[in-house]
Write a protein that holds these residues in place. Structure first.
Motif, mmCIF file in Angstrom:
data_model
loop_
_atom_site.group_PDB
_atom_site.id
_atom_site.type_symbol
_atom_site.label_atom_id
_atom_site.label_comp_id
_atom_site.label_asym_id
_atom_site.label_seq_id
_atom_site.Cartn_x
_atom_site.Cartn_y
_atom_site.Cartn_z
ATOM 1 N N GLU A 51 -7.036 -30.667 67.041
ATOM 2 C CA GLU A 51 -7.179 -31.066 68.441
ATOM 3 C C GLU A 51 -6.112 -32.082 68.838
ATOM 4 N N GLU A 52 -5.385 -32.597 67.860
ATOM 5 C CA GLU A 52 -4.303 -33.539 68.136
ATOM 6 C C GLU A 52 -3.080 -32.777 68.657
ATOM 7 N N GLU A 53 -2.115 -33.519 69.166
ATOM 8 C CA GLU A 53 -0.882 -32.927 69.679
ATOM 9 C C GLU A 53 -0.052 -32.341 68.529
ATOM 10 N N ASP A 54 0.568 -31.197 68.797
ATOM 11 C CA ASP A 54 1.409 -30.542 67.785
ATOM 12 C C ASP A 54 2.497 -31.464 67.259
ATOM 13 N N VAL A 55 3.145 -32.181 68.161
ATOM 14 C CA VAL A 55 4.241 -33.054 67.732
ATOM 15 C C VAL A 55 3.748 -34.111 66.757
ATOM 16 N N ASP A 56 2.521 -34.579 66.929
ATOM 17 C CA ASP A 56 1.968 -35.565 66.001
ATOM 18 C C ASP A 56 1.651 -34.933 64.653
ATOM 19 N N ILE A 57 0.983 -33.790 64.665
ATOM 20 C CA ILE A 57 0.642 -33.111 63.406
ATOM 21 C C ILE A 57 1.909 -32.801 62.620
ATOM 22 N N MET A 58 2.919 -32.284 63.303
ATOM 23 C CA MET A 58 4.173 -31.947 62.630
ATOM 24 C C MET A 58 4.862 -33.206 62.099
ATOM 25 N N ALA A 59 4.832 -34.291 62.873
ATOM 26 C CA ALA A 59 5.448 -35.547 62.419
ATOM 27 C C ALA A 59 4.732 -36.090 61.191
ATOM 28 N N TRP A 60 3.399 -35.964 61.163
ATOM 29 C CA TRP A 60 2.672 -36.418 59.977
ATOM 30 C C TRP A 60 3.069 -35.589 58.770
ATOM 31 N N ALA A 61 3.134 -34.267 58.936
ATOM 32 C CA ALA A 61 3.475 -33.376 57.821
ATOM 33 C C ALA A 61 4.910 -33.600 57.347
ATOM 34 N N LEU A 62 5.802 -33.938 58.267
ATOM 35 C CA LEU A 62 7.205 -34.171 57.908
ATOM 36 C C LEU A 62 7.455 -35.596 57.432
ATOM 37 N N GLY A 63 6.475 -36.461 57.580
ATOM 38 C CA GLY A 63 6.619 -37.847 57.141
ATOM 39 C C GLY A 63 7.439 -38.703 58.085
ATOM 40 N N THR A 64 7.579 -38.283 59.330
ATOM 41 C CA THR A 64 8.371 -39.051 60.292
ATOM 42 C C THR A 64 7.511 -39.945 61.178
ATOM 43 N N GLN A 65 6.209 -39.861 61.017
ATOM 44 C CA GLN A 65 5.271 -40.693 61.775
ATOM 45 C C GLN A 65 4.115 -41.028 60.840
ATOM 46 N N ALA A 66 3.639 -42.253 60.946
ATOM 47 C CA ALA A 66 2.515 -42.669 60.101
ATOM 48 C C ALA A 66 1.279 -41.822 60.408
ATOM 49 N N ILE A 67 0.587 -41.436 59.355
ATOM 50 C CA ILE A 67 -0.642 -40.655 59.498
ATOM 51 C C ILE A 67 -1.786 -41.615 59.848
ATOM 52 N N PRO A 68 -2.529 -41.335 60.916
ATOM 53 C CA PRO A 68 -3.684 -42.192 61.231
ATOM 54 C C PRO A 68 -4.674 -42.219 60.065
ATOM 55 N N GLU A 69 -5.312 -43.337 59.909
ATOM 56 C CA GLU A 69 -6.251 -43.546 58.803
ATOM 57 C C GLU A 69 -7.265 -42.410 58.683
ATOM 58 N N GLU A 70 -7.774 -41.932 59.807
ATOM 59 C CA GLU A 70 -8.826 -40.911 59.773
ATOM 60 C C GLU A 70 -8.352 -39.580 59.170
ATOM 61 N N TYR A 71 -7.034 -39.347 59.135
ATOM 62 C CA TYR A 71 -6.506 -38.090 58.597
ATOM 63 C C TYR A 71 -5.849 -38.237 57.232
ATOM 64 N N ARG A 72 -5.729 -39.454 56.748
ATOM 65 C CA ARG A 72 -5.094 -39.662 55.437
ATOM 66 C C ARG A 72 -5.970 -39.110 54.333
#
Length: 89
Positions: A51-72
């Motif tokens: 339900e999160e934004e694609d750009v955020d999910i992709m950034a988390w998977a690519l390691g370019t954005q910190a993963i929110p605690e709830e998804y770590r």
């Protein structure tokens, strides 16, 4: 090939219909490759995550954005490997 239960069928559809081809391949391939191994908690987490934004999910998977605690955890750790993406030629 057996039919997916309704909840997983909905998740598969959402995973493969993200809005960009890149997100479709990353999230859709991830679902296809691993959903059969997921616990109920993993399914719940994936359901919330997509339900999160694609750009955020992709950034988390690519390691370019910190993963929110709830998804770590193991699910996102596995997504970060990116070895599951199969791009048809």
């Amino acid at each position: 090939m057996s039919e997916l239960p309704p909840r997983l069928a909905r998740l598969k559809f959402r995973a493969w219909h993200r809005g960009t081809r890149e997100a479709d391949y990353m999230i859709g391939c991830f679902f296809d490759r691993f959903h059969a191994e997921w616990s109920e908690e993993d399914i719940d987490l994936f359901e919330r995550m997509i339900e999160e934004e694609d750009v955020d999910i992709m950034a988390w998977a690519l390691g370019t954005q910190a993963i929110p605690e709830e998804y770590r955890g193991p699910l996102l750790d596995r997504m970060m490997r990116l070895d599951y993406v199969e791009i048809p030629r």
